[in-house]
Design an enzyme around this catalytic site. Structure first.
Site, PDB file in Angstrom:
ATOM      1  N   GLU A  98      29.974 -38.011  17.614  1.00 47.13           N
ATOM      2  CA  GLU A  98      29.104 -39.130  17.218  1.00 47.13           C
ATOM      3  C   GLU A  98      29.919 -40.176  16.477  1.00 47.13           C
ATOM      4  O   GLU A  98      30.892 -39.848  15.805  1.00 47.13           O
ATOM      5  CB  GLU A  98      28.010 -38.615  16.260  1.00 47.13           C
ATOM      6  N   ASP A 102      23.611 -41.331  10.004  1.00 43.30           N
ATOM      7  CA  ASP A 102      22.932 -42.256   9.110  1.00 43.30           C
ATOM      8  C   ASP A 102      21.720 -41.503   8.529  1.00 43.30           C
ATOM      9  O   ASP A 102      21.859 -40.732   7.572  1.00 43.30           O
ATOM     10  CB  ASP A 102      22.554 -43.470   9.975  1.00 43.30           C
ATOM     11  N   ASP A 158      27.255 -51.145  16.952  1.00 39.40           N
ATOM     12  CA  ASP A 158      26.701 -52.444  17.337  1.00 39.40           C
ATOM     13  C   ASP A 158      25.675 -52.985  16.348  1.00 39.40           C
ATOM     14  O   ASP A 158      25.163 -52.257  15.496  1.00 39.40           O
ATOM     15  CB  ASP A 158      26.001 -52.330  18.691  1.00 39.40           C
TER      16      ASP A 158
HETATM   17  C1  PRP Z   1      23.330 -44.769  16.422  1.00 41.27           C
HETATM   18  C2  PRP Z   1      24.578 -43.897  16.357  1.00 41.27           C
HETATM   19  C3  PRP Z   1      24.019 -42.503  16.223  1.00 41.27           C
HETATM   20  C4  PRP Z   1      22.727 -42.719  15.483  1.00 41.27           C
HETATM   21  C5  PRP Z   1      22.902 -42.308  14.060  1.00 41.27           C
HETATM   22  O1  PRP Z   1      22.849 -44.746  17.717  1.00 41.27           O
HETATM   23  O2  PRP Z   1      25.357 -44.043  17.509  1.00 41.27           O
HETATM   24  O3  PRP Z   1      23.760 -41.916  17.474  1.00 41.27           O
HETATM   25  O4  PRP Z   1      22.412 -44.117  15.545  1.00 41.27           O
HETATM   26  O5  PRP Z   1      21.763 -42.628  13.309  1.00 41.27           O
HETATM   27  P1  PRP Z   1      20.788 -41.555  12.696  1.00 41.27           P
HETATM   28  O6  PRP Z   1      21.617 -40.617  11.904  1.00 41.27           O
HETATM   29  O7  PRP Z   1      19.898 -42.395  11.799  1.00 41.27           O
HETATM   30  O8  PRP Z   1      20.015 -40.907  13.782  1.00 41.27           O
HETATM   31  P2  PRP Z   1      21.754 -45.759  18.269  1.00 41.27           P
HETATM   32  O9  PRP Z   1      20.438 -45.097  18.378  1.00 41.27           O
HETATM   33  O10 PRP Z   1      21.805 -47.036  17.480  1.00 41.27           O
HETATM   34  O11 PRP Z   1      22.250 -46.002  19.741  1.00 41.27           O
HETATM   35  P3  PRP Z   1      23.703 -46.438  20.248  1.00 41.27           P
HETATM   36  O12 PRP Z   1      24.569 -45.212  20.137  1.00 41.27           O
HETATM   37  O13 PRP Z   1      23.481 -46.862  21.648  1.00 41.27           O
HETATM   38  O14 PRP Z   1      24.198 -47.558  19.351  1.00 41.27           O
END
Ligand code: PRP
Length: 179
Positions: A98, A102, A158
């Site tokens: 990952e 977050d 992003d």
């Molecule tokens: C982002 C990142 C993780 C996730 C983490 O993905 O790539 O997969 O958020 O956040 P969390 O701990 O709050 O779940 P996103 O859903 O933005 O999609 P992306 O990978 O396409 O940017």
């Protein structure tokens, strides 16, 4: 530097050092094994490619696409699987890759799903950990860098699908996401 970036948090050289250390850790962990490395798209794409290339382990690759945002800035709490794996994880040693933890919802969902599908082991490696944002009690097995609660973009991360191809990671100017 991109004009929407306030300051660079990690240069590409600093990121490369973090990736090398993560690869060495994973190589030690999987000595003599053939793990399945899973990239959680799209954010992890840069980290994943650099990590698996830096590993000496005989690793197989697969991909999932997961989205946790309902709109551009708010977490939905239930990440959606947009694209599933094409490989069975049953009896496999799974290395989930990952870009960032977050709230922790995505990592929690992935761990549950992969464990329920019968993986032999589940290990997570993340580039960035933002512990101050955590909503669920979960921690990656390895994280390269801890980051403060700033909106960071670049090297896969992003804002509204922009900035993923920046070679560095920077803090986004607040006026960009407050517009
Ligand atoms: C982002 C990142 C993780 C996730 C983490 O993905 O790539 O997969 O958020 O956040 P969390 O701990 O709050 O779940 P996103 O859903 O933005 O999609 P992306 O990978 O396409 O940017």
């Amino acid at each position: 530097m991109n004009e929407d970036i306030q300051r660079i948090l990690f240069t590409k050289e600093q990121i490369a050092e973090g990736v090398q250390a993560a690869a060495a850790w994973a190589d030690r962990l999987y000595e003599g094994k053939k793990p399945l490395a899973i990239s959680v798209l799209r954010g992890s794409v840069m980290f994943f490619c650099d990590l698996v290339r830096a590993m000496k382990t005989d690793v197989q690759l697969d991909f999932m696409m997961v989205s946790s945002y309902e709109n551009s800035t708010e977490r939905s709490g239930m990440p959606k699987i947009i694209m599933d794996l094409s490989t069975s994880v049953r009896d496999r040693d799974v290395l989930l890759v990952e870009d960032i933890v977050d709230s922790g919802y995505t990592l929690q969902r992935m761990r549950k799903l992969i464990t329920e599908r019968g993986a032999k082991s589940f290990t997570s490696v993340v580039l960035f950990d933002k512990p101050v944002r955590r909503q669920v009690d979960i921690k990656a097995d390895y994280s390269c860098f801890h980051v403060e609660d700033k909106f960071i973009v670049g090297y896969g991360l992003d804002y509204a699908q922009k900035y993923r191809n920046l070679p560095y990671v920077g803090v986004l100017k607040p006026e960009i996401y407050n517009e």
